[in-house]
Design a protein around this motif. Structure first.
Motif, mmCIF file in Angstrom:
data_model
loop_
_atom_site.group_PDB
_atom_site.id
_atom_site.type_symbol
_atom_site.label_atom_id
_atom_site.label_comp_id
_atom_site.label_asym_id
_atom_site.label_seq_id
_atom_site.Cartn_x
_atom_site.Cartn_y
_atom_site.Cartn_z
ATOM 1 N N LEU A 214 -4.122 -3.825 5.452
ATOM 2 C CA LEU A 214 -5.492 -3.554 5.033
ATOM 3 C C LEU A 214 -6.442 -4.420 5.852
ATOM 4 N N VAL A 215 -7.558 -3.839 6.238
ATOM 5 C CA VAL A 215 -8.618 -4.622 6.861
ATOM 6 C C VAL A 215 -9.675 -4.856 5.793
ATOM 7 N N MET A 216 -9.963 -6.126 5.541
ATOM 8 C CA MET A 216 -10.902 -6.478 4.490
ATOM 9 C C MET A 216 -12.307 -6.631 5.069
ATOM 10 N N ASP A 217 -13.310 -6.664 4.228
ATOM 11 C CA ASP A 217 -14.688 -6.742 4.713
ATOM 12 C C ASP A 217 -15.065 -8.120 5.266
ATOM 13 N N CYS A 218 -14.104 -9.044 5.274
ATOM 14 C CA CYS A 218 -14.316 -10.342 5.927
ATOM 15 C C CYS A 218 -13.727 -10.328 7.332
ATOM 16 N N ASP A 219 -13.313 -9.118 7.802
ATOM 17 C CA ASP A 219 -12.709 -8.934 9.126
ATOM 18 C C ASP A 219 -11.360 -9.621 9.255
ATOM 19 N N GLU A 220 -10.658 -9.757 8.145
ATOM 20 C CA GLU A 220 -9.302 -10.296 8.164
ATOM 21 C C GLU A 220 -8.340 -9.224 7.678
ATOM 22 N N ALA A 221 -7.112 -9.293 8.165
ATOM 23 C CA ALA A 221 -6.095 -8.306 7.809
ATOM 24 C C ALA A 221 -5.146 -8.860 6.755
ATOM 25 N N VAL A 222 -4.751 -7.990 5.855
ATOM 26 C CA VAL A 222 -3.784 -8.335 4.813
ATOM 27 C C VAL A 222 -2.591 -7.381 4.968
ATOM 28 N N PRO A 223 -1.366 -7.886 5.030
ATOM 29 C CA PRO A 223 -0.208 -7.015 5.265
ATOM 30 C C PRO A 223 0.161 -6.169 4.050
ATOM 31 N N ILE A 224 0.788 -5.042 4.332
ATOM 32 C CA ILE A 224 1.373 -4.197 3.287
ATOM 33 C C ILE A 224 2.873 -4.126 3.557
ATOM 34 N N SER A 225 3.671 -4.497 2.591
ATOM 35 C CA SER A 225 5.115 -4.390 2.770
ATOM 36 C C SER A 225 5.542 -2.932 2.627
ATOM 37 N N GLN A 226 6.652 -2.596 3.231
ATOM 38 C CA GLN A 226 7.153 -1.219 3.133
ATOM 39 C C GLN A 226 7.389 -0.836 1.682
ATOM 40 N N ARG A 227 7.859 -1.783 0.907
ATOM 41 C CA ARG A 227 8.151 -1.517 -0.511
ATOM 42 C C ARG A 227 6.886 -1.199 -1.292
ATOM 43 N N GLN A 228 5.773 -1.810 -0.911
ATOM 44 C CA GLN A 228 4.528 -1.642 -1.664
ATOM 45 C C GLN A 228 3.589 -0.595 -1.064
ATOM 46 N N TYR A 229 3.993 0.059 0.025
ATOM 47 C CA TYR A 229 3.086 0.979 0.709
ATOM 48 C C TYR A 229 2.584 2.086 -0.222
ATOM 49 N N ARG A 230 3.506 2.735 -0.922
ATOM 50 C CA ARG A 230 3.096 3.844 -1.792
ATOM 51 C C ARG A 230 2.192 3.355 -2.924
ATOM 52 N N THR A 231 2.493 2.193 -3.461
ATOM 53 C CA THR A 231 1.671 1.618 -4.529
ATOM 54 C C THR A 231 0.241 1.391 -4.055
ATOM 55 N N VAL A 232 0.115 0.810 -2.858
ATOM 56 C CA VAL A 232 -1.216 0.539 -2.313
ATOM 57 C C VAL A 232 -1.944 1.839 -1.999
ATOM 58 N N ARG A 233 -1.227 2.788 -1.419
ATOM 59 C CA ARG A 233 -1.838 4.084 -1.103
ATOM 60 C C ARG A 233 -2.394 4.745 -2.361
ATOM 61 N N ASP A 234 -1.590 4.768 -3.432
ATOM 62 C CA ASP A 234 -2.039 5.391 -4.680
ATOM 63 C C ASP A 234 -3.207 4.625 -5.285
ATOM 64 N N ALA A 235 -3.169 3.299 -5.178
ATOM 65 C CA ALA A 235 -4.260 2.491 -5.722
ATOM 66 C C ALA A 235 -5.564 2.759 -4.980
ATOM 67 N N LEU A 236 -5.490 2.874 -3.665
ATOM 68 C CA LEU A 236 -6.691 3.152 -2.875
ATOM 69 C C LEU A 236 -7.275 4.516 -3.238
ATOM 70 N N ARG A 237 -6.399 5.501 -3.432
ATOM 71 C CA ARG A 237 -6.865 6.830 -3.796
ATOM 72 C C ARG A 237 -7.559 6.813 -5.168
ATOM 73 N N SER A 238 -6.901 6.192 -6.120
ATOM 74 C CA SER A 238 -7.472 6.175 -7.481
ATOM 75 C C SER A 238 -8.738 5.358 -7.520
ATOM 76 N N PHE A 239 -8.792 4.284 -6.725
ATOM 77 C CA PHE A 239 -9.975 3.440 -6.749
ATOM 78 C C PHE A 239 -11.162 4.157 -6.117
ATOM 79 N N SER A 240 -10.910 4.926 -5.062
ATOM 80 C CA SER A 240 -12.007 5.651 -4.424
ATOM 81 C C SER A 240 -12.566 6.718 -5.340
ATOM 82 N N VAL A 241 -11.688 7.291 -6.196
ATOM 83 C CA VAL A 241 -12.146 8.291 -7.176
ATOM 84 C C VAL A 241 -13.003 7.667 -8.234
ATOM 85 N N SER A 242 -12.652 6.428 -8.653
ATOM 86 C CA SER A 242 -13.386 5.763 -9.721
ATOM 87 C C SER A 242 -14.750 5.326 -9.238
#
Length: 242
Positions: A214-242
């Motif tokens: 993930l690229v954050m608004d402070c211009d720093e990157a945060v890693p996504i592990s392979q195990r958590q990729y789907r979780t993060v993807r779903d969270a981003l989708r649901s958060f954008s809807v909210s």
């Protein structure tokens, strides 16, 4: 976003309860998940965090090998409570006799089936009220001998450093404090997602996402592990809807 977990194979009249949840005035801010009774503990241990659990008191058929599962739901809630990972809890049952039995565990509401729309709304109103309080509750972080009071909305990400955490704030400050990442995860609102075993990222501060991080608004990157990729993807989708 309020993430609700419905124990679909054990709560009475799960479809009726689902309809009432979806009819709540704040339904647009609800992400409703469901799972089997046997999967509840595992799901609550994962990210994104579950904010509220609609749990059975009894769970007929949940443990076929057991002689009695009359209060299996209460035992499940007690186990989650003892582990320190219990979400806000709404008990659901058909038996008014259980009204006193549930008070041995932390919970916010008891719903009796067949469900009253007004009671279901009251239960959800209480959940939203408590979540709003949690979201507004500041963090007290001790760093370099000083206690800093931090608004969770100002936290961009949190990184685990062994027995310490590094907290990156939107004003460019970086606080290093003795705390466990899992402990902060329980205190922070639902916009924070465990994207890696060592990181919590605030979805409110994400400006770009890829399979690598993930690229954050402070211009720093945060890693996504392979195990958590789907979780993060779903969270981003649901958060954008909210």
């Amino acid at each position: 976003m309020c993430r609700i977990l419905l124990v679909e194979d054990a709560v009475p009249e799960p479809e009726a309860l689902r309809v009432l949840i979806e009819q709540h005035p704040c339904a647009g801010a609800i992400q409703l998940e469901s799972c089997a009774f046997s999967q509840v503990s595992e799901r609550i241990s994962q990210s994104p965090r579950i904010d509220a659990l609609f749990a059975p008191v009894d769970a007929p058929g949940a443990f076929p090998a057991c002689t009695s599962d009359e209060r299996a739901g209460i035992e499940l809630v007690r186990e989650l409570q003892d582990r320190g990972i219990l979400p806000l809890t709404v008990y659901c049952t058909t038996r008014a006799a259980y009204t006193s039995a549930v008070y041995g565990t932390d919970h916010q509401y008891l719903l009796l089936a067949p469900y009253s729309p007004s009671e279901a709304r009251n239960a959800l109103d209480k959940v939203f009220g408590l979540l709003g309080h949690r979201a507004a509750s500041p963090l007290a972080l001790r760093s370099a001998g000083t206690v800093h009071i931090v608004d969770p909305a100002d936290v961009v990400y949190v990184k685990s450093l062994g027995r310490k955490v590094l907290v990156r704030l939107s004003d460019a400050r970086v606080l290093e404090s003795y705390a466990a990442l899992a402990e902060l995860e329980q205190q922070l609102p639902g916009s924070f997602v465990r994207c890696h075993k060592s990181y919590l990222a605030n979805m409110e501060h994400v400006v770009q996402a890829s399979a690598d991080g993930l690229v954050m608004d402070c211009d720093e990157a945060v890693p996504i592990s392979q195990r958590q990729y789907r979780t993060v993807r779903d969270a981003l989708r649901s958060f954008s809807v909210s």
